[in-house]
Motif scaffolding. Structure first.
Motif, mmCIF file in Angstrom:
data_model
loop_
_atom_site.group_PDB
_atom_site.id
_atom_site.type_symbol
_atom_site.label_atom_id
_atom_site.label_comp_id
_atom_site.label_asym_id
_atom_site.label_seq_id
_atom_site.Cartn_x
_atom_site.Cartn_y
_atom_site.Cartn_z
ATOM 1 N N TYR A 90 41.021 59.200 67.475
ATOM 2 C CA TYR A 90 40.338 59.543 66.599
ATOM 3 C C TYR A 90 38.851 59.813 67.938
ATOM 4 O O TYR A 90 38.188 61.062 66.949
ATOM 5 C CB TYR A 90 39.602 57.436 67.551
ATOM 6 N N GLN A 91 39.117 60.183 68.800
ATOM 7 C CA GLN A 91 38.139 61.553 69.134
ATOM 8 C C GLN A 91 38.635 62.505 68.793
ATOM 9 O O GLN A 91 36.726 63.780 68.660
ATOM 10 C CB GLN A 91 38.273 61.882 71.099
ATOM 11 N N TRP A 92 39.720 62.980 68.587
ATOM 12 C CA TRP A 92 39.888 64.881 67.996
ATOM 13 C C TRP A 92 39.688 64.543 67.050
ATOM 14 O O TRP A 92 38.796 65.868 66.483
ATOM 15 C CB TRP A 92 41.295 64.980 68.320
ATOM 16 N N VAL A 93 39.277 63.471 66.191
ATOM 17 C CA VAL A 93 39.508 64.115 64.590
ATOM 18 C C VAL A 93 37.898 64.021 64.538
ATOM 19 O O VAL A 93 37.737 64.817 63.037
ATOM 20 C CB VAL A 93 40.224 62.964 63.899
ATOM 21 N N ALA A 132 35.863 53.177 73.557
ATOM 22 C CA ALA A 132 35.612 54.440 73.017
ATOM 23 C C ALA A 132 34.700 54.115 72.007
ATOM 24 O O ALA A 132 34.091 55.352 71.681
ATOM 25 C CB ALA A 132 36.755 55.353 73.158
ATOM 26 N N MET A 133 35.359 53.504 71.065
ATOM 27 C CA MET A 133 34.452 53.964 69.980
ATOM 28 C C MET A 133 32.876 52.437 69.999
ATOM 29 O O MET A 133 32.103 53.220 69.058
ATOM 30 C CB MET A 133 34.756 52.824 69.024
ATOM 31 N N SER A 134 32.757 51.804 71.118
ATOM 32 C CA SER A 134 31.939 51.774 71.027
ATOM 33 C C SER A 134 30.668 52.054 71.980
ATOM 34 O O SER A 134 29.854 52.002 71.576
ATOM 35 C CB SER A 134 32.260 49.644 71.924
ATOM 36 N N ARG A 135 31.550 52.449 73.228
ATOM 37 C CA ARG A 135 30.845 53.716 73.681
ATOM 38 C C ARG A 135 29.830 54.402 72.700
ATOM 39 O O ARG A 135 28.946 55.029 72.990
ATOM 40 C CB ARG A 135 31.347 54.919 74.596
ATOM 41 N N ASP A 136 30.497 54.619 71.345
ATOM 42 C CA ASP A 136 29.730 56.159 70.645
ATOM 43 C C ASP A 136 28.959 55.172 69.195
ATOM 44 O O ASP A 136 28.283 56.018 67.906
ATOM 45 C CB ASP A 136 30.875 56.683 69.838
ATOM 46 N N GLU A 137 28.542 53.998 70.045
ATOM 47 C CA GLU A 137 27.573 53.003 69.287
ATOM 48 C C GLU A 137 28.670 53.073 67.830
ATOM 49 O O GLU A 137 27.652 52.437 66.552
ATOM 50 C CB GLU A 137 26.816 53.399 68.804
ATOM 51 N N ARG A 138 29.420 52.683 67.753
ATOM 52 C CA ARG A 138 29.816 52.835 66.049
ATOM 53 C C ARG A 138 31.258 51.590 65.572
ATOM 54 O O ARG A 138 32.285 51.810 64.901
ATOM 55 C CB ARG A 138 30.344 54.287 65.641
ATOM 56 N N PHE A 139 30.962 50.817 66.384
ATOM 57 C CA PHE A 139 33.208 49.379 66.615
ATOM 58 C C PHE A 139 31.983 47.708 66.057
ATOM 59 O O PHE A 139 31.048 48.282 66.979
ATOM 60 C CB PHE A 139 33.184 49.164 68.061
ATOM 61 N N PRO A 140 32.512 47.714 65.311
ATOM 62 C CA PRO A 140 31.304 46.039 65.209
ATOM 63 C C PRO A 140 31.598 45.102 66.643
ATOM 64 O O PRO A 140 32.338 45.708 67.449
ATOM 65 C CB PRO A 140 32.347 45.256 64.337
ATOM 66 N N GLY A 141 30.282 45.325 66.875
ATOM 67 C CA GLY A 141 30.106 44.422 68.440
ATOM 68 C C GLY A 141 29.932 45.268 69.451
ATOM 69 O O GLY A 141 29.758 44.985 70.877
ATOM 70 N N TRP A 142 29.484 46.365 69.239
ATOM 71 C CA TRP A 142 29.538 47.609 70.490
ATOM 72 C C TRP A 142 28.433 47.947 71.417
ATOM 73 O O TRP A 142 28.509 48.079 72.561
ATOM 74 C CB TRP A 142 29.145 49.080 69.639
ATOM 75 N N ILE A 172 50.045 48.462 76.070
ATOM 76 C CA ILE A 172 49.291 48.869 74.746
ATOM 77 C C ILE A 172 48.264 47.810 74.627
ATOM 78 O O ILE A 172 47.141 47.937 74.147
ATOM 79 C CB ILE A 172 50.263 47.801 73.622
ATOM 80 N N THR A 173 47.996 46.533 75.101
ATOM 81 C CA THR A 173 46.878 46.201 75.954
ATOM 82 C C THR A 173 45.463 46.862 76.644
ATOM 83 O O THR A 173 44.711 46.995 75.783
ATOM 84 C CB THR A 173 47.069 45.001 75.739
ATOM 85 N N LEU A 174 45.886 47.425 77.156
ATOM 86 C CA LEU A 174 45.458 48.510 78.104
ATOM 87 C C LEU A 174 44.957 49.625 77.332
ATOM 88 O O LEU A 174 43.287 49.936 77.208
ATOM 89 C CB LEU A 174 46.640 49.468 79.694
ATOM 90 N N SER A 175 45.271 50.445 76.512
ATOM 91 C CA SER A 175 45.328 50.981 75.444
ATOM 92 C C SER A 175 44.268 51.036 73.949
ATOM 93 O O SER A 175 43.423 51.564 74.168
ATOM 94 C CB SER A 175 46.480 51.967 74.244
ATOM 95 N N GLY A 176 44.770 49.556 73.669
ATOM 96 C CA GLY A 176 43.959 48.858 72.832
ATOM 97 C C GLY A 176 42.233 48.917 73.208
ATOM 98 O O GLY A 176 41.485 48.985 72.635
ATOM 99 N N THR A 177 42.253 48.460 74.775
ATOM 100 C CA THR A 177 40.998 48.607 75.543
ATOM 101 C C THR A 177 40.085 49.211 75.357
ATOM 102 O O THR A 177 39.115 49.748 75.537
ATOM 103 C CB THR A 177 41.160 47.491 77.004
ATOM 104 N N ARG A 178 40.944 50.905 75.799
ATOM 105 C CA ARG A 178 40.306 51.734 75.903
ATOM 106 C C ARG A 178 40.084 52.712 74.240
ATOM 107 O O ARG A 178 39.171 53.050 74.623
ATOM 108 C CB ARG A 178 40.944 52.839 77.164
#
Length: 486
Positions: A71-74, A316-326, A306-312
């Motif tokens: 997500y960050q790289w692309v 990360a997407m919420s920190r950038d204000e672009r995930f639902p419910g960020w 996997i849970t840890l990775s999904g949470t991160r």
């Protein structure tokens, strides 16, 4: 979040996510049914293909060591819209793969371990409980989570090595090894075995590649924790490559042992849990059960990572204000110093996916198929991006492909194209529906997001300013925690 993870913790994350115990116990029965015992020879080729992808991801992690990996790289290299799409696909993958992994415990291991009849109902209840327990650990403490994972990975290494050695040794002395079985096609016709198949079906040997393609995924989870790793540009690429190599070798030896032993055990081919059946038949019920307990620990560790990775990723997407419910999902809990809301959210998504798939009689196949298709899409998009943009990337901070860059990219591209073509088979209709539904939901959200806030809201920080951005984020989080405490 502090940088406190060393090499072994990073290696454990990559190794724990991949988890050969999980992948082989989940998919081995399907490989026997679609490709026969000879299908295990697709494993070494899969290892080489996945290793080429790990090398590309290592080169990216050394240049952009930040949480959220693809997500960050692309986002930073191609553009934020494409990055968001990659992030959403990654979220869809992590949501389904944790269910596939945990469902393996309930549907294949525990029934053999405790000798009860597995049903869709009890598998659903047990899996739901495992998902909840993993989320509680991740939410409570990152340090505790890594300690549990490190211990589980160590147990998996010891357990799988011991299991492989014992299968060879005991099987040899008791005459239960049949190496000719390694080259048989079983119930699959010999004619057309290596054929490519047709427009809506893949050939028998091609389907065998799903064993490696499902198992050897998730090594990039080490890159998802880059912001919590010491010297990530050096440590993470090394950890990912070493995890794939060690898993590849150990996994193939285990496959050789289990398949050779299955040739002399008539009940293995008809068993719903052939790996567990062979282990018990060769090693006896006591030793077999002890080793199955180690396998349960390994699979639990995989789901935990996997849970840890999904949470991160959600964080990360919420920190950038672009995930639902960020606004809720970007918060770090002041006491646990973990993204608690993001963890609860990932747990809820996993429970919903479990409820959707668990009513199916072939739930495990549908789950592992979806969990194989999605990473192939993620890997293909990331490798394509790297191929096009590699000359404009920031300099490496500790790992480089050097003169091997072009050969590695060619190998990775050929492997990914071949792997994606396997999913034209009609048996993958269910996973494609899952992918399309999730992508449709994501497309609607992205369209509404852009309509309300404009494309400018998707602007990402410049690649050269990553460390400064992270330092500022950390300072803001600490200030917020102090303010909450007061």
């Amino acid at each position: 979040m502090a940088r406190e993870l060393g090499w072994y913790a990073s290696f454990s994350v990559a190794f724990g996510f991949v988890s050969i115990a999980t992948g082989i116990f989940t998919t081995y029965g399907s490989v026997l049914a679609t490709s026969g015992p000879r299908g295990i020879w697709a494993w070494p080729i899969s290892v080489i293909g996945q290793l080429s992808i790990a090398l590309v991801f290592g080169a990216l992690a050394a240049r952009i060591p930040i949480g959220g990996y693809s997500y960050q790289w692309v986002s930073r290299i191609v553009g934020p819209v494409w990055g968001w799409i990659m992030g959403w696909i990654s979220f869809a993958f992590l949501g389904v793969v944790v269910v596939a992994v945990d469902y393996t415990i309930a549907s294949t291991i525990l029934p053999e371990l405790f000798q009860y009849a597995g049903t869709t109902q009890n598998a659903w209840v047990i899996t739901a409980g495992v998902v909840l327990l993993q989320a509680l650990l991740v939410a409570a403490s990152t340090r505790t989570t890594h300690r549990v994972n490190n211990a589980a990975v160590t147990a998996q290494l010891i357990g799988m090595i011991a299991l492989t050695v014992l299968l060879f040794a005991v099987g040899f002395f008791t005459g239960k090894l049949d190496f000719a079985h390694l080259f048989e096609t079983g119930p699959v016709p010999e004619h057309g075995y290596y054929g490519l198949g047709g427009g809506t079906h893949a050939g028998p040997f091609a389907l065998a590649f799903l064993l490696g393609a499902f198992t050897i995924v998730g090594f990039e989870s080490a890159a998802n924790l880059a912001e919590e790793t010491k010297d990530p540009a050096r440590v993470i690429p090394k950890a990912m490559v070493q995890a794939v190599l060690s898993l590849g070798v150990l996994g193939f030896l285990f496959l050789l042992a289990i398949t050779a032993a299955a040739g002399r055990i008539g009940s293995a081919a008809q068993s719903a849990t052939p790996v567990a059946t062979v282990i018990t038949a060769v090693l006896g019920s006591v030793v077999g059960k002890i080793l199955l307990v180690l396998v349960v620990i390994s699979i639990f560790s995989c789901g935990l990572v996997i849970t840890l990775s999904g949470t991160r990723l959600v964080y990360a997407m919420s920190r950038d204000e672009r995930f639902p419910g960020w606004r809720l999902l970007k918060r770090i809990h002041p006491r646990t110093a973990t993204p608690l809301n993001a963890t609860v959210f990932m747990m809820a998504i996993a429970q919903i996916i479990l409820a959707v798939f668990s009513r199916s009689a072939d739930a495990l196949f549908q789950l592992f198929s979806a969990a194989t298709l999605l990473p192939a899409v993620i890997y293909a998009g990331t490798v394509a991006m790297y191929t096009v943009k590699r000359r404009s990337l920031p300099p490496s901070r500790g790992f480089s492909l050097g003169r091997w860059e072009v050969p590695v990219l060619i190998l990775a591209t050929v492997w990914l194209v071949y792997e994606l073509l396997i999913f034209r088979d009609a048996s993958f209709r269910g996973p494609w529906v899952y992918v399309l539904v999730l992508c449709g939901i994501g497309a609607v959200y992205l369209a509404v997001f852009i309509a309300r806030r404009g494309r400018a809201a998707l602007t990402m920080p410049d690649m050269a300013d990553i460390d400064r951005v992270l330092d500022g984020t950390a300072e803001s989080a600490e200030a917020g925690a102090e303010g909450t405490a007061r």
